[in-house]
Design a protein around this motif. Structure first.
Motif, PDB file in Angstrom:
ATOM      1  N   THR A 139       1.078  -0.948  -0.018  1.00 13.32           N
ATOM      2  CA  THR A 139       0.306   0.448  -0.170  1.00 13.32           C
ATOM      3  C   THR A 139       0.804   1.006  -0.444  1.00 13.32           C
ATOM      4  O   THR A 139       1.475   1.688   0.421  1.00 13.32           O
ATOM      5  N   VAL A 140       0.300   2.181  -0.301  1.00 14.71           N
ATOM      6  CA  VAL A 140       0.976   3.799  -1.119  1.00 14.71           C
ATOM      7  C   VAL A 140       0.360   4.496   0.351  1.00 14.71           C
ATOM      8  O   VAL A 140      -0.987   4.838  -0.206  1.00 14.71           O
ATOM      9  N   GLY A 141       1.157   4.765   1.349  1.00 12.03           N
ATOM     10  CA  GLY A 141       0.094   6.084   1.982  1.00 12.03           C
ATOM     11  C   GLY A 141       1.377   6.216   3.773  1.00 12.03           C
ATOM     12  O   GLY A 141       1.965   5.676   3.369  1.00 12.03           O
ATOM     13  N   TYR A 142       0.628   6.616   4.742  1.00 15.74           N
ATOM     14  CA  TYR A 142       1.360   7.107   5.720  1.00 15.74           C
ATOM     15  C   TYR A 142       1.671   6.300   6.684  1.00 15.74           C
ATOM     16  O   TYR A 142       0.144   5.817   6.639  1.00 15.74           O
ATOM     17  N   ILE A 143       2.344   5.731   7.366  1.00 13.79           N
ATOM     18  CA  ILE A 143       2.593   4.983   8.181  1.00 13.79           C
ATOM     19  C   ILE A 143       1.537   4.840   9.538  1.00 13.79           C
ATOM     20  O   ILE A 143       2.417   6.126  10.465  1.00 13.79           O
ATOM     21  N   GLN A 144       0.337   4.843  10.077  1.00 13.25           N
ATOM     22  CA  GLN A 144      -0.209   5.328  11.365  1.00 13.25           C
ATOM     23  C   GLN A 144       0.353   4.603  12.397  1.00 13.25           C
ATOM     24  O   GLN A 144       0.499   5.364  13.795  1.00 13.25           O
ATOM     25  N   ARG A 145       0.276   3.019  12.900  1.00 16.21           N
ATOM     26  CA  ARG A 145       1.322   2.885  13.217  1.00 16.21           C
ATOM     27  C   ARG A 145       1.186   1.233  13.123  1.00 16.21           C
ATOM     28  O   ARG A 145       2.202   0.732  12.566  1.00 16.21           O
ATOM     29  N   LEU A 146       2.332   0.914  14.308  1.00  9.61           N
ATOM     30  CA  LEU A 146       3.295  -0.541  14.353  1.00  9.61           C
ATOM     31  C   LEU A 146       2.290  -1.485  14.647  1.00  9.61           C
ATOM     32  O   LEU A 146       2.691  -1.014  16.451  1.00  9.61           O
ATOM     33  N   GLY A 196       7.208 -16.002   1.876  1.00  8.50           N
ATOM     34  CA  GLY A 196       5.908 -15.785   1.505  1.00  8.50           C
ATOM     35  C   GLY A 196       4.835 -15.240   2.987  1.00  8.50           C
ATOM     36  O   GLY A 196       4.384 -14.543   2.800  1.00  8.50           O
ATOM     37  N   ILE A 197       4.733 -15.990   3.959  1.00  9.93           N
ATOM     38  CA  ILE A 197       4.308 -15.737   5.365  1.00  9.93           C
ATOM     39  C   ILE A 197       5.139 -15.667   6.130  1.00  9.93           C
ATOM     40  O   ILE A 197       3.623 -14.582   6.604  1.00  9.93           O
ATOM     41  N   GLN A 198       5.888 -15.008   6.574  1.00  2.58           N
ATOM     42  CA  GLN A 198       6.169 -14.041   7.606  1.00  2.58           C
ATOM     43  C   GLN A 198       6.709 -12.674   6.741  1.00  2.58           C
ATOM     44  O   GLN A 198       5.967 -11.449   7.471  1.00  2.58           O
ATOM     45  N   ASN A 199       6.916 -12.597   5.359  1.00  2.00           N
ATOM     46  CA  ASN A 199       6.632 -11.579   4.089  1.00  2.00           C
ATOM     47  C   ASN A 199       4.547 -10.734   4.973  1.00  2.00           C
ATOM     48  O   ASN A 199       4.529  -9.378   5.549  1.00  2.00           O
ATOM     49  N   ASN A 200       3.818 -11.985   4.694  1.00  2.00           N
ATOM     50  CA  ASN A 200       2.607 -10.927   4.594  1.00  2.00           C
ATOM     51  C   ASN A 200       1.973 -10.934   6.400  1.00  2.00           C
ATOM     52  O   ASN A 200       1.958  -9.736   6.367  1.00  2.00           O
ATOM     53  N   ALA A 201       2.654 -11.971   7.161  1.00  2.00           N
ATOM     54  CA  ALA A 201       2.463 -11.055   8.442  1.00  2.00           C
ATOM     55  C   ALA A 201       3.914  -9.661   8.734  1.00  2.00           C
ATOM     56  O   ALA A 201       3.180  -9.115  10.018  1.00  2.00           O
ATOM     57  N   ILE A 202       4.173  -9.498   8.720  1.00  2.00           N
ATOM     58  CA  ILE A 202       5.269  -8.470   9.049  1.00  2.00           C
ATOM     59  C   ILE A 202       4.954  -6.728   8.368  1.00  2.00           C
ATOM     60  O   ILE A 202       4.494  -6.264   8.972  1.00  2.00           O
ATOM     61  N   THR A 203       4.163  -7.636   6.867  1.00  2.00           N
ATOM     62  CA  THR A 203       3.374  -6.175   6.547  1.00  2.00           C
ATOM     63  C   THR A 203       2.604  -5.723   7.534  1.00  2.00           C
ATOM     64  O   THR A 203       2.148  -4.391   7.358  1.00  2.00           O
ATOM     65  N   ASN A 204       1.395  -6.643   7.532  1.00  2.00           N
ATOM     66  CA  ASN A 204       0.280  -6.441   8.717  1.00  2.00           C
ATOM     67  C   ASN A 204       0.493  -5.759   8.989  1.00  2.00           C
ATOM     68  O   ASN A 204      -0.805  -5.123  10.115  1.00  2.00           O
ATOM     69  N   ALA A 205       1.310  -5.804  10.208  1.00  2.00           N
ATOM     70  CA  ALA A 205       1.945  -4.661  11.178  1.00  2.00           C
ATOM     71  C   ALA A 205       2.292  -3.886  10.969  1.00  2.00           C
ATOM     72  O   ALA A 205       2.442  -3.040  12.079  1.00  2.00           O
ATOM     73  N   PHE A 206       1.997  -2.506  10.478  1.00  2.00           N
ATOM     74  CA  PHE A 206       1.924  -2.175   9.606  1.00  2.00           C
ATOM     75  C   PHE A 206       0.910  -0.983   8.850  1.00  2.00           C
ATOM     76  O   PHE A 206       0.612  -1.904   8.280  1.00  2.00           O
ATOM     77  N   ILE A 207       0.308  -0.770   9.966  1.00  2.00           N
ATOM     78  CA  ILE A 207      -1.063  -0.298   9.971  1.00  2.00           C
ATOM     79  C   ILE A 207      -0.863   1.145   8.788  1.00  2.00           C
ATOM     80  O   ILE A 207      -0.056   2.167   8.870  1.00  2.00           O
ATOM     81  N   ILE A 208      -0.901   0.905   7.259  1.00  2.00           N
ATOM     82  CA  ILE A 208      -0.467   2.187   6.460  1.00  2.00           C
ATOM     83  C   ILE A 208      -1.964   2.435   5.458  1.00  2.00           C
ATOM     84  O   ILE A 208      -3.057   2.283   5.488  1.00  2.00           O
ATOM     85  N   ASP A 209      -2.145   4.034   6.050  1.00  2.00           N
ATOM     86  CA  ASP A 209      -3.310   4.895   5.148  1.00  2.00           C
ATOM     87  C   ASP A 209      -3.205   6.268   4.948  1.00  2.00           C
ATOM     88  O   ASP A 209      -1.937   6.865   4.422  1.00  2.00           O
ATOM     89  N   LYS A 210      -4.418   6.735   3.725  1.00  2.00           N
ATOM     90  CA  LYS A 210      -4.547   7.947   3.410  1.00  2.00           C
ATOM     91  C   LYS A 210      -3.827   9.119   3.763  1.00  2.00           C
ATOM     92  O   LYS A 210      -3.245   9.374   3.393  1.00  2.00           O
ATOM     93  N   HIS A 211      -3.826   8.647   5.173  1.00  2.00           N
ATOM     94  CA  HIS A 211      -3.413  10.661   6.018  1.00  2.00           C
ATOM     95  C   HIS A 211      -2.809  10.130   7.095  1.00  2.00           C
ATOM     96  O   HIS A 211      -2.435   9.282   8.382  1.00  2.00           O
ATOM     97  N   ARG A 212      -1.843  11.274   8.298  1.00  2.00           N
ATOM     98  CA  ARG A 212      -1.153  10.979   8.894  1.00  2.00           C
ATOM     99  C   ARG A 212      -1.983  11.427  10.678  1.00  2.00           C
ATOM    100  O   ARG A 212      -3.054  11.386  10.599  1.00  2.00           O
TER     101      ARG A 212
END
Length: 420
Positions: free
Chosen positions: A205-212, A256-272
């Motif tokens: 996803t392209v956007g701002y990281i809101q939370r880890l 593949g599994i670990q990449n998805n798990a780590i990526t899901n830990a980054f909450i990304i959205d359009k706004h800060r």
């Protein structure tokens, strides 16, 4: 878990429909709860309340509360527009999250729903003697709640959307974020050496990281037996080609599994958001000051007020007993980079240095604030203050034409460099 709950509640508070919906459900439930008293023998000797008197009260509520709700929404929208135009659109979420306004709107809508449901139930003979009495008492309580809520809301709406109120909300949100970061500079993990070595993990996803989600990162790292080095902090704008983290170890893991798990830990959205991103709060305050310094507004007093807020924020941040020194490690397999003091000063000071360069009172206040920072017993803050003072002077010397003013500023700037 505490961070998850706080983040969830913050996002929920930004949605105007949540509280009214909850209150509406409670209102419907309360309207039917009154009938349960008809089944209790202990309350059969209660006074006999006429149906007409209850119906009259309920009709008054139903006729007035919908109008009040519409009026409340219109007033709140006007306040939101005022906050966005007088301060900055970045502060809009904080104004929307105002508890008093949301509670008032929820009260008006809830009272309206309660009156409609109660009237229908009453007309169809749903209540007997005890139920009618309890419904009458509940209706009186609803009247009191509405009146008290309206009085409190009127006092609040007179301030909601005003520049001073918006600034106070941004200051509080920024102070909370800075305090949390001072207590946990590495978000509960270990300090990252920023070597950026290992297997990179990219986002989707392209956007701002809101939370880890540090819990998810730790759980995944323990299960797969690897270490995670975070490459980007909350508030960073990330693209598909920018690594979110680097993995070291875990040769036998399923990538593949670990990449998805780590990526899901980054909450990304359009706004800060303000919760875990103290730099966003400083930037928002800086935008308010820059707008005040624009020729169209010409309000240097607001910029001076913002500089005073920076002094309070950085003073509180520097006085934290363990600032930059995390007392405990909750996530030993997750390494997080430290938030640089120089970045905080750049976000807070540079725009005011540029836009306020032609106003000597703003420049003097700015340099005096930096002199205060240079006196702190913190080398990072002291060095950032001295560097920022040079930037402030460079802009001021270009904007000001009077030799006497420039000489005065140089004297103040020199005291920043020599402050012990």
């Amino acid at each position: 878990m505490e961070d998850k709950i706080r983040f969830f509640l913050s996002r929920t508070a930004e949605r105007l429909w949540v509280k009214p919906l909850i209150v509406c459900l409670i209102s419907v439930l309360v309207a039917f709860v009154a009938q349960l008293f008809d089944q209790l023998a202990l309350v059969q000797n209660v006074p006999d309340v006429k149906t007409e008197s209850i119906t009259m009260l309920l009709k008054i509520i139903s006729a007035s509360m919908l109008v009040m709700a519409v009026f409340a929404v219109g007033t709140m929208l006007a306040a939101y527009q005022s906050a966005s135009s007088s301060a900055t659109p970045r502060a809009f979420t904080l104004v929307v999250s105002d508890d008093v306004s949301q509670n008032a709107l929820s009260t008006f809508i809830g009272a309206f729903i309660f009156s409609i449901v109660s009237q229908v139930a009453l007309i169809n003979g749903y209540y007997e003697k005890a139920g009618k009495f309890v419904l009458f008492i509940i209706t009186i309580i609803v009247f009191v709640i509405v009146i008290m809520g309206f009085i409190k809301w009127v006092d609040s709406i007179a301030r909601l959307g005003r520049l001073s109120t918006t600034i106070a909300k941004v200051e509080k949100a920024t102070a909370d974020a800075l305090n949390r970061r001072a207590e946990k500079p590495y978000l509960g993990g270990t300090k990252a050496d920023q070597r950026k070595e290992g297997v990179p993990v990219y986002g989707h996803t392209v956007g701002y990281i809101q939370r880890l989600d540090m819990d998810l990162l730790q759980e995944t790292a323990e299960r797969e037996e690897f270490l995670v080095e975070i490459a980007v902090l909350p508030g960073t704008f990330v693209t598909l080609s920018q690594p979110l983290a680097f993995i070291r170890g875990g040769e036998n893991m399923d990538k593949g599994i670990q990449n998805n798990a780590i990526t899901n830990a980054f909450i990304i959205d359009k706004h800060r958001t303000f919760d875990d991103d103290p730099r966003f709060g400083l930037i928002t305050l800086s935008e308010i000051a820059s707008r005040a310094l624009s020729p169209a507004v010409n309000d240097p007093g607001t910029a001076i007020e913002i500089i005073g807020i920076y002094v309070r924020l950085f003073t509180i941040f520097a006085q934290q007993p363990d600032v930059g020194k995390q007392t405990g490690v909750d996530y030993d397999r997750v390494a997080v980079p430290e938030l640089a003091i120089s970045d905080l000063f750049e976000d807070a000071m540079n725009a005011i240095a540029r836009d306020g360069a032609g106003t000597i009172e703003v420049v003097i206040r700015h340099l005096k604030a930096l002199r205060t920072f240079a006196s702190f017993d913190n080398e990072d803050i002291k060095n950032a203050a001295i560097e920022t003072a040079s930037i402030v002077m460079s802009h001021a010397e270009q904007a000001l034409k009077t030799p006497a003013e420039i000489a005065k500023l140089q004297a103040v700037s020199q005291r920043v460099r020599t402050e012990d």
